[in-house]
Design a protein around this motif. Structure first.
Motif, short mmCIF file in Angstrom:
data_model
loop_
_atom_site.label_atom_id
_atom_site.label_comp_id
_atom_site.label_asym_id
_atom_site.label_seq_id
_atom_site.Cartn_x
_atom_site.Cartn_y
_atom_site.Cartn_z
N GLY A 1 35.83 22.43 45.28
CA GLY A 1 36.11 23.47 44.28
C GLY A 1 34.99 24.49 44.21
N LEU A 2 33.75 24.01 44.23
CA LEU A 2 32.60 24.90 44.17
C LEU A 2 32.52 25.77 45.42
CD1 LEU A 2 30.02 25.86 42.81
CD2 LEU A 2 28.80 23.96 43.87
N ALA A 3 32.77 25.14 46.57
CA ALA A 3 32.75 25.91 47.83
C ALA A 3 33.80 27.02 47.80
CB ALA A 3 32.99 24.97 49.01
N LEU A 4 34.99 26.68 47.33
CA LEU A 4 36.06 27.69 47.24
C LEU A 4 35.68 28.79 46.26
CD1 LEU A 4 39.31 25.50 47.21
CD2 LEU A 4 38.58 27.08 49.00
N ALA A 5 35.11 28.41 45.14
CA ALA A 5 34.72 29.40 44.11
C ALA A 5 33.67 30.36 44.67
CB ALA A 5 34.20 28.70 42.87
N LEU A 6 32.69 29.79 45.39
CA LEU A 6 31.63 30.64 45.98
C LEU A 6 32.24 31.59 47.01
CD1 LEU A 6 28.84 27.95 46.39
CD2 LEU A 6 28.73 29.95 44.91
N ALA A 7 33.20 31.07 47.79
CA ALA A 7 33.82 31.91 48.81
C ALA A 7 34.67 33.01 48.19
CB ALA A 7 34.67 31.04 49.74
N LEU A 8 35.38 32.67 47.12
CA LEU A 8 36.32 33.64 46.53
C LEU A 8 35.68 34.51 45.45
CD1 LEU A 8 39.55 31.45 46.35
CD2 LEU A 8 38.94 33.19 48.03
N ASN A 9 34.38 34.30 45.22
CA ASN A 9 33.68 35.15 44.26
C ASN A 9 33.17 36.42 44.95
OD1 ASN A 9 32.81 35.58 41.59
ND2 ASN A 9 30.71 35.04 42.16
N ARG A 10 33.36 36.45 46.27
CA ARG A 10 32.90 37.63 46.99
C ARG A 10 34.02 38.68 47.01
NH1 ARG A 10 28.80 35.73 50.90
NH2 ARG A 10 28.40 33.59 50.23
N VAL B 1 36.39 39.80 48.72
CA VAL B 1 37.35 39.61 49.82
C VAL B 1 38.67 40.25 49.40
CG1 VAL B 1 38.61 37.84 51.10
CG2 VAL B 1 36.23 37.43 50.46
N LYS B 2 39.31 40.93 50.34
CA LYS B 2 40.55 41.67 50.00
C LYS B 2 41.62 40.78 49.40
CE LYS B 2 41.30 45.88 52.64
NZ LYS B 2 41.76 46.45 53.87
N THR B 3 41.82 39.63 49.98
CA THR B 3 42.94 38.76 49.55
C THR B 3 42.49 37.72 48.52
OG1 THR B 3 42.44 37.35 51.44
CG2 THR B 3 44.21 38.98 51.72
N ARG B 4 41.36 37.96 47.85
CA ARG B 4 40.82 36.87 47.02
C ARG B 4 41.74 36.51 45.87
NH1 ARG B 4 35.56 39.26 43.76
NH2 ARG B 4 36.67 40.80 42.53
N ASN B 5 42.42 37.52 45.28
CA ASN B 5 43.30 37.21 44.16
C ASN B 5 44.49 36.37 44.60
OD1 ASN B 5 41.76 38.47 42.19
ND2 ASN B 5 42.66 40.48 42.64
N VAL B 6 45.05 36.72 45.75
CA VAL B 6 46.17 35.94 46.30
C VAL B 6 45.70 34.51 46.61
CG1 VAL B 6 47.71 35.70 48.27
CG2 VAL B 6 47.36 37.94 47.24
N LEU B 7 44.53 34.41 47.22
CA LEU B 7 44.01 33.09 47.57
C LEU B 7 43.72 32.25 46.34
CD1 LEU B 7 41.62 34.03 50.52
CD2 LEU B 7 43.71 32.69 50.67
N ARG B 8 43.24 32.90 45.29
CA ARG B 8 42.99 32.15 44.05
C ARG B 8 44.28 31.56 43.50
NH1 ARG B 8 38.93 36.20 40.65
NH2 ARG B 8 37.18 36.11 42.12
N VAL B 9 45.33 32.34 43.55
CA VAL B 9 46.64 31.86 43.06
C VAL B 9 47.14 30.71 43.94
CG1 VAL B 9 49.07 32.46 42.81
CG2 VAL B 9 47.33 34.03 41.98
N ALA C 1 39.03 22.86 39.60
CA ALA C 1 37.56 22.96 39.67
C ALA C 1 37.16 24.36 40.12
CB ALA C 1 37.02 21.91 40.64
N MET C 2 37.93 24.90 41.08
CA MET C 2 37.63 26.24 41.59
C MET C 2 37.66 27.27 40.46
SD MET C 2 39.95 28.59 44.08
CE MET C 2 41.01 28.98 42.70
N VAL C 3 38.67 27.20 39.63
CA VAL C 3 38.83 28.17 38.53
C VAL C 3 37.69 28.03 37.53
CG1 VAL C 3 40.25 28.47 36.46
CG2 VAL C 3 41.30 28.60 38.69
N LEU C 4 37.30 26.81 37.23
CA LEU C 4 36.20 26.59 36.28
C LEU C 4 34.89 27.14 36.84
CD1 LEU C 4 37.09 22.95 35.15
CD2 LEU C 4 37.22 25.01 33.75
N TYR C 5 34.66 26.91 38.12
CA TYR C 5 33.43 27.42 38.73
C TYR C 5 33.45 28.93 38.87
CZ TYR C 5 31.92 22.66 39.61
OH TYR C 5 31.53 21.36 39.46
N LEU C 6 34.62 29.48 39.14
CA LEU C 6 34.74 30.94 39.22
C LEU C 6 34.36 31.57 37.88
CD1 LEU C 6 37.99 31.73 41.25
CD2 LEU C 6 35.70 32.67 41.66
N ALA C 7 34.88 30.97 36.80
CA ALA C 7 34.55 31.48 35.46
C ALA C 7 33.05 31.39 35.23
CB ALA C 7 35.30 30.67 34.41
#
Lengths: 301, 430
Positions: A94-103, A105-113, A179-185
């Motif tokens: 979850g943390l790894a995904l959050a760190l990756a999707l906090n950048r 990235v063009k498709t980050r919103n889609v990937l988060r969903v 976990a990803m969403v919590l870490y993103l926040a």
């Protein structure tokens, strides 16, 4: 008369009884459907109730039986084993995904969903789907065969050495998004200037992660670890859908499934309620210890 | 805001709430004029009865327009137990319950009847048409509480086409079963599908073995109940479990048997992927419904090498009872429905569509073509009731399942399985 005096006392303190009256049905419902059943469940843990006839008090007999039963101890061990591995994996991924999707990235919103979507689905429905993937003629073995890896084919759910880990795979797959969403926040609370300053000072990515990001992420780590620990300890749906507690002698039985089995398969409501009390005490105790430890860590930072 | 307008506001809220409540109650009770009163029955039934009840319930409603039936098919046995026991504990539940004859589950006659949840159905015409085996498991004390529509058997579903293709004969002795397994395996075919992840399958298979291998099983059961026998001390139980080990060692079962569900095994069987499928007669509806492209039939599972030495295990099928918590009107309507389903024509339809023999067919020894291989054993009265239906608690049946599966995977020895059965028996009645 009583209520008018009570209302008068509230008014003298500057409080109005109307908001309390609106809240009253919800409070009554909370007590009736949450706290009262907990108390009754606790009472039945000390009886031999079969769910259908009169309950007789048996004192600590049920708890003594749990303590002396090797099967019950193995059930507890499976639960702790699963919960620990689940917490570690879900939070790491979850943390790894959050760190990756906090950048940026063009498709980050889609990937988060996409990563969060499994969290919103029914664990039982997901487990039934995964069961068809894991059966010997299922998708997983077919993919391995197509990839020339037929030597890796297994009876994933029927093999005692792999069944529990397949349950873990499904749990991690479903809840990593949480976990990803919590870490993103948590990441979004970290001031950009601090990271930029570190970057300017020549700190590497790894150093910034260790010395800045992770310490400032401590509150999110506390919440995520505590939440995922509780989810892990309460695991039930995935086991019911995938293995039913098998294969063979309780290979994937946990406290949750054991409670269900004692209550509804064997009709031993008193004994099942005792298991519930044991589960509650363990989860509360460990979760509190964890919370205290992580909060101390936060305060130190 | 002054005190007067504040009080007026509260009064308006209270009045509006009262009006809404009155409207809600009166609309629930309102009935268009001219419509006759209909009794609405709620009914639970096991999923195995679906092929038959989907036909019979509409016929009943047509014949009895004053009764409406709201039927729910229960999923797994455990989920059915959960639903029914929870509702009964709260003093509710459907008008017609799905009840397991005998003992051994949370919703069996011997648990629900003494707790006062079932209506006694004495002197019913269908009781005279029912077999003594069914009646013995449907009673508690002097009361009769369950109607079971069918009696099913544990056996082997045979892919007749594949047997012909491989030039093999359907086995009639246990040694022939092992030989067929070895020959089929050598030709790359799955000899026997076993849905070992499904709890009742292992329990019923091992129970079926024990009925043959334990000398004078009914007498042995009396001794067990009196505390004069144990599982571990009974050579017949050792032999029963050894049969499973022998089948395993001969390569009879498919890869991943312990991970195969009944649905998965049935799918493989109807797709012609195996020579045979070990399960009950009640699978007929599912197998037939999948329209397999081969001839199939069910045969007794040979457990001994003696001619006519096998005792066929009968399962008195899950039946229906009337809920004692229902209103008198609904209880009377529920009895009408059960009496209708118990009539010879309707119960024959049930047996034809869902599998097994109706009570009348069993009494008369009338076997349909797909069960014709049972006729010799039937004529010799070589049959007995599923042992688990006569055990005093559900844990013993569960131990047979779990430890029996562990025997299949090699995790447990025969001695350990028998020890577990004795330990579960000592927990006493549910």
């Amino acid at each position: 008369m009583f209520f008018s005096r009570w209302a008068g006392r509230l008014r003298r303190r500057g409080l109005d009884e109307v908001p309390w009256l609106f809240a009253l049905p919800a409070v009554v419902a909370l007590f009736a459907f949450h706290f009262v059943p907990i108390v009754f469940g606790g009472y039945y843990a000390f009886t031999d109730w079969d769910g259908l006839s009169h309950a007789s008090w048996v004192g600590l007999q049920n708890f003594r039986r749990i303590a002396g039963d090797q099967f019950a101890r193995s059930v507890l061990w499976h639960t702790l084993e699963l919960a620990t591995c689940f917490v570690l994996l879900v939070n790491a991924i979850g943390l790894a995904l959050a760190l990756a999707l906090n950048r940026a990235v063009k498709t980050r919103n889609v990937l988060r969903v996409i990563f969060f979507a499994p969290v919103a689905l029914s664990p039982l429905a997901i487990s039934f789907v995964w069961q068809w993937i894991f059966v010997p003629q299922g998708a997983l073995n077919r993919v391995l065969d197509a990839a020339g890896l037929s030597s890796l084919q297994r009876d994933w759910l029927g093999d005692p050495s792999t069944a529990l880990w397949m349950v873990l795979v499904v749990m991690v797959w479903q809840f990593t998004g949480l976990a990803m969403v919590l870490y993103l926040a948590g990441l979004q609370q970290i001031p950009e200037e601090i990271e930029e300053a570190a970057l300017v000072d020549g700190a590497s990515d790894w150093l910034r992660l260790r010395k800045i990001v992770l310490p400032l992420l401590a509150p999110a780590i506390t919440v995520s670890v505590t939440l995922t620990f509780i989810i892990g300890m309460r695991v039930f749906d995935q086991i019911l859908g995938l293995t039913g507690g098998g294969p063979a002698v309780g290979q994937t039985e946990t406290l949750g499934t054991q409670i269900y089995e004692q209550l509804f398969q064997f009709g031993r409501y008193g004994y099942g309620a005792a298991f519930s009390v044991v589960l509650t005490v363990i989860v509360l105790g460990l979760a509190l210890l964890q919370l205290i430890f992580l909060r101390m860590n936060e305060r130190r930072l | 805001m002054n005190r007067r307008s504040y009080r007026g506001g509260r009064a308006s809220v209270a009045l509006a709430f009262f009006v809404l409540l009155t409207l809600a109650v009166s609309s629930a009770q309102a009935r268009p004029s001219g419509q006759s009163a209909t009794v609405k029955l709620t009914m639970y039934s096991s999923g195995a009865s679906k092929p038959a009840l989907d036909v019979l319930i509409p016929q009943f409603k047509e014949a009895n327009p004053d009764i409406d039936v709201d039927l729910t098919y229960l999923g797994t046995a455990a989920s059915g137990n959960q639903l029914e026991t929870t509702q009964l504990a709260a003093g509710g539940g459907p008008d017609i319950l799905s009840v397991w004859p005998g003992c051994g589950t949370a919703t069996s006659v011997c648990r629900l009847a003494p707790a006062g949840h079932l209506v006694n159905m004495p002197a019913k015409p269908w009781a005279k048409r029912s077999t003594s085996i069914s009646i013995s498991t449907s009673k508690y004390g002097a009361g009769l509480y369950v109607y079971s529509p069918v009696v099913t058997f544990e056996g082997l579903w045979i892919n007749e086409s594949m047997f012909k293709e491989l030039g093999l004969k359907v086995p009639e002795t246990f040694s022939q079963v092992l030989a067929v397994c070895r020959k089929a395996r050598a030709r790359g075919k799955v000899p026997m599908l076993l849905a070992a992840s499904q709890s009742l399958v292992m329990q019923q298979l091992l129970g079926a073995f024990a009925l043959t291998t334990v000398d004078d099983y009914p007498k042995w059961l009396q001794k067990l109940k009196a505390g004069k026998a144990t599982f571990a001390g009974t050579p017949g139980w050792h032999r029963a479990l050894q049969k499973l080990v022998d089948l395993r060692n001969a390569g009879c079962f498919q890869l991943g048997a312990t991970g195969t569900t009944s649905a998965g095994a049935e799918q493989q069987f109807v797709q012609g992927q195996a020579l045979s499928y070990a399960n009950m007669t009640s699978k007929k509806g599912n197998i037939e419904g999948a329209l397999p492209k081969f001839g199939f039939s069910q045969h007794p599972f040979p457990i001994t090498d003696k001619p006519n030495g096998t005792t066929v295990m009968l399962i008195v099928g899950v039946g229906w009872s009337v809920n004692a918590h229902s209103s008198k009107t609904n209880q009377a309507a529920a009895q009408r429905l059960i009496d209708y389903l118990a009539q010879p024509t309707q119960s024959g339809t049930y047996a034809r569509l869902s599998g097994g023999l109706s009570q009348e067919q069993f009494q008369k020894g009338v076997l349909p073509r797909y069960l014709s291989s049972y006729s010799r054993l039937f004529k010799a009265r070589r049959y007995g009731v599923n042992p688990v239906q006569k055990w005093q608690n559900a844990e013993t049946g569960d131990a047979l399942t779990e430890f029996g599966t562990a025997l299949l995977t090699g995790q447990k020895s025969i001695a350990e399985v028998l020890k577990a059965l004795d330990a579960a028996w000592k927990l006493g009645p549910n």
